[in-house]
Each structure stands twice: as C-alpha cells, then as structure tokens.
Design an enzyme around this catalytic site. Sequence first.
Site, PDB file in Angstrom:
ATOM      1  CB  SER A   1      -0.762   0.023   1.097  1.00  0.00           C
ATOM      2  OG  SER A   1      -1.402   1.269   1.647  1.00  0.00           O
TER       3      SER A   1
ATOM      4  CD  GLU B   1      -2.228   5.495   4.472  1.00  0.00           C
ATOM      5  OE1 GLU B   1      -1.699   5.579   5.456  1.00  0.00           O
ATOM      6  OE2 GLU B   1      -2.914   6.015   3.675  1.00  0.00           O
TER       7      GLU B   1
ATOM      8  CE1 TYR C   1      -4.049  -1.436   5.785  1.00  0.00           C
ATOM      9  CE2 TYR C   1      -3.142   0.539   4.880  1.00  0.00           C
ATOM     10  CZ  TYR C   1      -3.476  -0.614   4.437  1.00  0.00           C
ATOM     11  OH  TYR C   1      -3.969  -0.886   3.279  1.00  0.00           O
TER      12      TYR C   1
HETATM   13  P1  GDP Z   1      -6.756   5.982   3.288  1.00  0.00           P
HETATM   14  O1  GDP Z   1      -5.864   6.875   2.477  1.00  0.00           O
HETATM   15  O2  GDP Z   1      -6.636   4.679   3.321  1.00  0.00           O
HETATM   16  O3  GDP Z   1      -6.624   6.805   4.918  1.00  0.00           O
HETATM   17  O4  GDP Z   1      -8.208   6.526   2.748  1.00  0.00           O
HETATM   18  P2  GDP Z   1      -9.682   7.187   3.578  1.00  0.00           P
HETATM   19  O5  GDP Z   1     -10.488   7.225   2.255  1.00  0.00           O
HETATM   20  O6  GDP Z   1     -10.075   6.797   4.874  1.00  0.00           O
HETATM   21  O7  GDP Z   1      -8.844   8.630   3.799  1.00  0.00           O
HETATM   22  C1  GDP Z   1      -8.153   9.507   2.833  1.00  0.00           C
HETATM   23  C2  GDP Z   1      -7.942  10.905   3.489  1.00  0.00           C
HETATM   24  O8  GDP Z   1      -9.323  11.444   3.680  1.00  0.00           O
HETATM   25  C3  GDP Z   1      -7.382  10.953   4.804  1.00  0.00           C
HETATM   26  O9  GDP Z   1      -6.281  11.877   4.784  1.00  0.00           O
HETATM   27  C4  GDP Z   1      -8.446  11.366   5.701  1.00  0.00           C
HETATM   28  O10 GDP Z   1      -7.667  12.378   6.813  1.00  0.00           O
HETATM   29  C5  GDP Z   1      -9.084  12.386   4.796  1.00  0.00           C
HETATM   30  N1  GDP Z   1     -10.763  12.550   5.367  1.00  0.00           N
HETATM   31  C6  GDP Z   1     -11.219  13.978   5.534  1.00  0.00           C
HETATM   32  N2  GDP Z   1     -12.095  13.586   6.166  1.00  0.00           N
HETATM   33  C7  GDP Z   1     -12.476  12.465   6.479  1.00  0.00           C
HETATM   34  C8  GDP Z   1     -13.736  11.481   6.583  1.00  0.00           C
HETATM   35  O11 GDP Z   1     -14.752  11.988   7.117  1.00  0.00           O
HETATM   36  N3  GDP Z   1     -13.589  10.173   6.494  1.00  0.00           N
HETATM   37  C9  GDP Z   1     -12.243   9.424   6.365  1.00  0.00           C
HETATM   38  N4  GDP Z   1     -12.305   8.228   6.126  1.00  0.00           N
HETATM   39  N5  GDP Z   1     -11.472  10.304   5.560  1.00  0.00           N
HETATM   40  C10 GDP Z   1     -11.459  11.454   5.908  1.00  0.00           C
END
Ligand code: GDP
Length: 328
Positions: A127, A129, A151
């Site tokens: 990933s 990440e 993670y």
């Molecule tokens: P990730 O890259 O696997 O962490 O995918 P996510 O879709 O969970 O998050 C992507 C980005 O969106 C991260 O930087 C979060 O901080 C940002 N983000 C902002 N608001 C939200 C929210 O309400 N939910 C989630 N999941 N992410 C958010």
Amino acid sequence: MPRALITGITGQDGLYLGELLLSKGYEVFGLIRGQNNPKRELVETTLPGITLLTGDLTDLSSLMRALQASQPDEIYNLGAISFVAYSWENASLTTDVTGKGVLNMLEAARMYAGDDVSGIRFYQASSSEMFGKVQQVPQSEETLLWPRSPYGVAKVFGHYMTINYRESYGMHASSGILFNHESPRRGPEFVTRKVSQAVARISLGLQDEIVMGNLDAKRDWGFAGDYVEAMWRMLQQPTADDYVISTGETHSIRELLDHAFAAVGIEDWSGYVRQDPAFMRPAEVDLLIGDASKARDVLGWTPTVSFPELVKMMVESDVHEQKASATR
Ligand code: GDP
C-alpha cells in the site's frame, strides 16, 4: 484451467479481481472468514461459479487446508484490516492480520509447494500508506518507506516479508504498492464513498449535511477495476518484482467534494459540509503521488478512468442505489 486463491474476497478488490479472473477462464477460490459471514451472499451473487473456503489469515492451519483444497497456481493475498483510522485503536489486531497474516500466507504457500516453489505465484497487496511521511515526491519502488499509522507499519512488514520469501526461497512473490483505489464497491468508511453516498442522499433530500475531517488531505486516487488488472499482470511476468500502481495525479478532499457535488448539480457545497475533529487523525501521510512508470514500461499498465470520471461514477451509482432502496 488455471486456478487462483484470493484472500479478502469479500472486499472491493476481491470482487473486481474475482470477476477479472473468472472472465479469463480461471477456476477461482475465495477465502472467507468466520461463521455466517454477512458478505457471503454478496460474493456468491457477484461471482457465480466461485468456490468459497473458510479460513483466517491469523490461523496457519486453515490456510494450509485452503491451499490443499484449491491447489492454486496463483495466490492473491488481499485480505487485511484495511481502514487506516481504525488501526490506531486496534494496533495489535491490525498487526496480527495485516502484517503477520502475510507471513502466514507465505509460509503456508511454501509448505504447500514443498521442494518446488516454482509452481506457485504469489501477489501481496502492499500500500502507498507505507510511504507515509514521504521521503520523495513522487514515490516509486525505490522510495524509502516511512509509515505513519499502525496499518502502514503492518503493510511494511508484509511487503518486506514478500521480498524476503522471493530472495530466500526463489518464490515468484510480487508486491503491488497500490495507491488509493476506489469504486462504487468501496466501503462507506473511506472518504470517497462516504462523500458519494452523502452527496447522493443530499441530492434526494434524504440528508442535510456531511461531517468531515481534514479537507486539505490529498490522495492519488484511481479506479479499483483498473488496479486489479495490474495485480494479474504482475503474476504473468517471467520474474517476480515490486510495482507502484497509481495515476500520478493528486487531489484534495476539497476537489473530491467539488466533483461529487457537481455531479448532482450543486456548485457551492459550503452549506452542506461541516468539519469535526472526531474525523481527524493522530498523524497524516504527506503528499502521496505515485510514479507508476515501471508498471507502464514492464507490465504495459496504465489507468483508464480519470479522477472526475471516478467520482461521477460513484455518485451516480449511489444515487441509483439510494433511489432503489427508497422504493423498496
Ligand atoms: P486512506 O488513505 O486509506 O486513509 O483512505 P481514507 O479514504 O480513509 O482517507 C483519505 C483521506 O481523507 C485521509 O487523509 C483522511 O484524513 C481524509 N478525510 C477527511 N475527512 C474524512 C472522513 O470524514 N472520513 C475519512 N475516512 N477520511 C477523511
């Protein structure tokens, strides 16, 4: 007929990869966890013809049994606890499943293959990440890893273990460093789907607002259907290797909101979005942008769906789904 075993078959990528392999004439086996898994029915209706086997990445003997039953030529290890925000609250469990689970699957594959590991091909879902506090922009296969969440740390373990099995035993084990990839099948806890679902509901008068975290975070988002094609191509190569899979573009959460609201004809979304620290993370990854030139050159892979097209596809699918559930 080639045979494939997919762990994480109930997830977004498992479903797309299952469809791809069935369309290519594979006999497909999926590993499914637990008794009465609520997603079993979804998998069986989406992937008619698949065989589901019960097992758990934390249970080596269940993986051995799944390999004996499926006799695969190719193993795709997509199973993981994959929600980054959750990984701080469940760091130990995430480490067991997302990290040590990879070692269990590799070890099961090695024992199953016996003296001749050349008969098996292994894909590990790594990933972006893992880049976390990025040490280089854009990120390639050579970029130093610096994970910023439990993670991410667990994924780094799985990534290096995959390389280690390749180098120690000569296993055809490849690692795909996939940047964020989304689709109408994405879980609603991820930001793209959270937004597409909420925007669909707002447009239908079913919801008033969306409560969000950091709107300035940026990601390199592609379409999951494109990304599973890259996984398959990696295992068709004469030698195993690691590949970054990404679009090479980055977009902010604000741009995601722009495109999602535009898809339902709303230009100014400020009145519909509220921020709440509850959705902020203890640490954020920096600017994630992938350099997928190796995948393009060696695998002949390029993404086919643009960011605006992806967001539109997701919002339209959710509008359709919300309308269908309202009339049920
Ligand atoms: P990730 O890259 O696997 O962490 O995918 P996510 O879709 O969970 O998050 C992507 C980005 O969106 C991260 O930087 C979060 O901080 C940002 N983000 C902002 N608001 C939200 C929210 O309400 N939910 C989630 N999941 N992410 C958010």
